[in-house]
Design a protein around this motif. Structure first.
Motif, PDB file in Angstrom:
ATOM      1  N   ALA A   1      16.906  43.504 -17.639  1.00 17.03           N
ATOM      2  CA  ALA A   1      17.050  42.059 -17.833  1.00 17.03           C
ATOM      3  C   ALA A   1      18.003  41.396 -16.845  1.00 17.03           C
ATOM      4  O   ALA A   1      17.969  40.176 -16.692  1.00 17.03           O
ATOM      5  CB  ALA A   1      17.509  41.781 -19.264  1.00 17.03           C
ATOM      6  N   ILE A   2      18.840  42.176 -16.168  1.00 13.87           N
ATOM      7  CA  ILE A   2      19.746  41.501 -15.225  1.00 13.87           C
ATOM      8  C   ILE A   2      19.052  41.204 -13.896  1.00 13.87           C
ATOM      9  O   ILE A   2      19.589  40.504 -13.050  1.00 13.87           O
ATOM     10  CB  ILE A   2      21.072  42.267 -14.989  1.00 13.87           C
ATOM     11  N   LYS A   3      17.858  41.748 -13.725  1.00 15.55           N
ATOM     12  CA  LYS A   3      17.122  41.446 -12.477  1.00 15.55           C
ATOM     13  C   LYS A   3      16.350  40.146 -12.642  1.00 15.55           C
ATOM     14  O   LYS A   3      15.609  39.971 -13.618  1.00 15.55           O
ATOM     15  CB  LYS A   3      16.145  42.577 -12.146  1.00 15.55           C
ATOM     16  N   GLU A   4      16.509  39.283 -11.665  1.00 17.67           N
ATOM     17  CA  GLU A   4      15.825  37.988 -11.742  1.00 17.67           C
ATOM     18  C   GLU A   4      14.314  38.182 -11.774  1.00 17.67           C
ATOM     19  O   GLU A   4      13.790  39.114 -11.170  1.00 17.67           O
ATOM     20  CB  GLU A   4      16.253  37.106 -10.568  1.00 17.67           C
ATOM     21  N   ASP A   5      13.646  37.317 -12.461  1.00 20.21           N
ATOM     22  CA  ASP A   5      12.183  37.297 -12.662  1.00 20.21           C
ATOM     23  C   ASP A   5      11.691  38.242 -13.756  1.00 20.21           C
ATOM     24  O   ASP A   5      10.510  38.239 -14.067  1.00 20.21           O
ATOM     25  CB  ASP A   5      11.392  37.579 -11.370  1.00 20.21           C
ATOM     26  N   THR A   6      12.548  39.068 -14.325  1.00 23.62           N
ATOM     27  CA  THR A   6      12.080  39.972 -15.390  1.00 23.62           C
ATOM     28  C   THR A   6      11.864  39.181 -16.680  1.00 23.62           C
ATOM     29  O   THR A   6      10.745  39.102 -17.193  1.00 23.62           O
ATOM     30  CB  THR A   6      13.112  41.095 -15.633  1.00 23.62           C
ATOM     31  N   ILE A   7      12.918  38.573 -17.187  1.00 22.88           N
ATOM     32  CA  ILE A   7      12.812  37.772 -18.419  1.00 22.88           C
ATOM     33  C   ILE A   7      11.850  36.614 -18.165  1.00 22.88           C
ATOM     34  O   ILE A   7      10.994  36.285 -18.990  1.00 22.88           O
ATOM     35  CB  ILE A   7      14.199  37.230 -18.830  1.00 22.88           C
ATOM     36  N   GLU A   8      11.995  36.000 -17.000  1.00 21.95           N
ATOM     37  CA  GLU A   8      11.187  34.831 -16.646  1.00 21.95           C
ATOM     38  C   GLU A   8       9.694  35.167 -16.732  1.00 21.95           C
ATOM     39  O   GLU A   8       8.911  34.427 -17.338  1.00 21.95           O
ATOM     40  CB  GLU A   8      11.529  34.381 -15.212  1.00 21.95           C
TER      41      GLU A   8
END
Ligand SMILES: NC(=O)c1ccc[n+]([C@@H]2O[C@H](COP(=O)([O-])OP(=O)(O)OC[C@H]3O[C@@H](n4cnc5c(N)ncnc54)[C@H](OP(=O)(O)O)[C@@H]3O)[C@@H](O)[C@H]2O)c1
Length: 260
Positions: free
Chosen positions: A61-68
Motif C-alpha cells: 500500500a505504500i507504493k503509489e497507484d496500488t490503492i488507487e
C-alpha cells in the motif's frame, strides 16, 4: 450487488476480524495485505465458508497507484465502496534519533499518513457523489503521545490523526463519516505484535496478560465497535474514540506500555 467494505491491512488481528464482521452483515469485503498469499486466500475461503463474500489482493500500500488502482477496479467491477477500514500500522520499532535514517523516518510517514491521504483521495470522489460513506482509521497511542525512540511512528501517527480531522472538516458535511480510533494498548494480533515480539514472547504475553485475563485487546471485540461506528446515524457520528483493556492505564497516565 453487495456494498463493499475495503480493508487496507487485513491481517489476522483487527483487519481480518473487522472483515469477518462486515461480511456477516452483508458486505462484500475486499481484503488487502502486503504478503502471505496463503493466509489471504484462507481468510477469503473462511469468509465464504461462513456464507459471506470476499476477495483478496496482495499489494504494498505504500507504493503509489496500488490503492488507487484497486479502488478504481472495485468501483468499476464489483460495486460501491461504502466503508473503508484503513488499518496500516507504521511501527518501525524503537530507534534513537541518531540511529534513525532519513529513509526510515519517511517510511513511517508513507505508511501512516501519505497512504491514508491517497486512500481518501481515491475513494472520496465516489462517496461524495453518493453523499454517503465511512472511513474508519485504526490508530494508536502514538497519535496522541510521543514516546522515547518513537520519532518516526509518533510524528507519522500524529499526522494521521490531524489528517482525519481535516478530512472530517471538509467531507463530514458532504455525508462522509471519518472516524479516528485510538487503539491504546496491545492487541492480540499475531501478524503484527506477534511478529514484532517473536512467537515465544508473544505466546508468553498471551498467557500472562491475554486470553482469559483480557489484558490484550481482542480484535473481534474491536471489530464490533468498528461495525457500530460505520452504522451510526449522522446526527450522532463519532469522530474520535479510544479503547484499551480494563487493566491498562490510559495514554494520559504513564503506564509503561511498550507495545504501542
Ligand atoms: N497490534 C497492536 O498491538 C496494536 C496496538 C496499537 C495500535 N495498533 C494499530 O492497529 C493497526 C493494525 O492492526 P493489527 O495490529 O490488529 O494488525 P492486523 O490487522 O492483523 O494486520 C495488519 C496488516 O497490515 C498489513 N500491512 C502492513 N503494511 C502494509 C503495506 N505496506 N501494504 C499492505 N498491507 C500492509 C500487514 O500485512 P502483511 O502481514 O502481509 O505484511 C498486516 O497483516 C495499525 O493501525 C496499528 O497502528 C496495533
Amino acid at each position: 450487488m453487495k456494498p463493499i467494505c475495503l480493508v487496507i491491512g487485513a491481517g489476522a488481528g483487527i483487519g481480518g476480524n473487522t472483515a469477518h464482521r462486515f461480511s456477516k452483515e452483508g458486505y462484500h469485503v475486499a481484503l488487502c495485505r502486503r504478503s502471505n498469499q496463503e493466509a489471504l486466500d484462507n481468510m477469503v475461503k473462511d469468509i465464504e465458508a461462513k456464507g459471506g463474500s470476499a476477495s483478496g489482493y496482495i499489494l504494498n500500500a505504500i507504493k503509489e497507484d496500488t490503492i488507487e488502482n484497486l479502488v478504481k477496479d472495485l468501483e468499476k467491477n464489483l460495486g460501491q465502496i461504502e466503508v473503508v477500514i484503513f488499518n496500516l500500522g507504521a511501527q518501525i520499532g524503537d530507534v534513537t534519533l541518531a540511529d534513525l535514517s532519513y529513509k526510515q523516518f519517511e517510511l513511517g510517514w508513507r505508511m501512516a499518513t501519505f497512504a491514508l491521504f491517497r486512500t481518501a483521495y481515491s475513494v472520496f470522489p465516489y462517496m461524495e457523489k453518493r453523499h454517503k460513506g465511512a472511513l474508519i482509521v485504526t490508530s494508536s497511542t502514538a497519535s496522541v503521545r510521543g514516546n522515547p525512540r518513537q520519532h518516526s511512528h509518533a510524528a507519522a501517527m500524529g499526522g494521521r490523526r490531524l489528517l482525519c480531522q481535516s478530512l472530517n472538516a471538509e467531507f463530514g458535511p458532504k455525508g462522509i463519516h471519518i472516524a479516528h480510533i485510538i487503539v491504546d494498548g496491545a492487541v492480540d494480533a499475531p501478524d503484527t505484535l506477534g511478529k514484532m515480539l517473536g512467537p515465544e514472547k508473544f505466546q508468553k504475553l498471551r498467557e500472562t496478560k491475554g486470553m482469559e485475563h483480557d489484558g490484550l485487546m481482542l480484535p473481534e471485540k474491536i471489530a464490533d465497535t468498528y461495525f457500530h461506528i460505520a452504522q451510526q446515524q449522522r446526527s450522532v457520528w463519532t469522530h474520535e474514540l479510544d479503547m484499551r483493556s480494563f487493566s491498562d492505564s490510559p495514554w494520559w497516565n504513564d503506564n509503561n506500555n511498550s507495545y504501542i
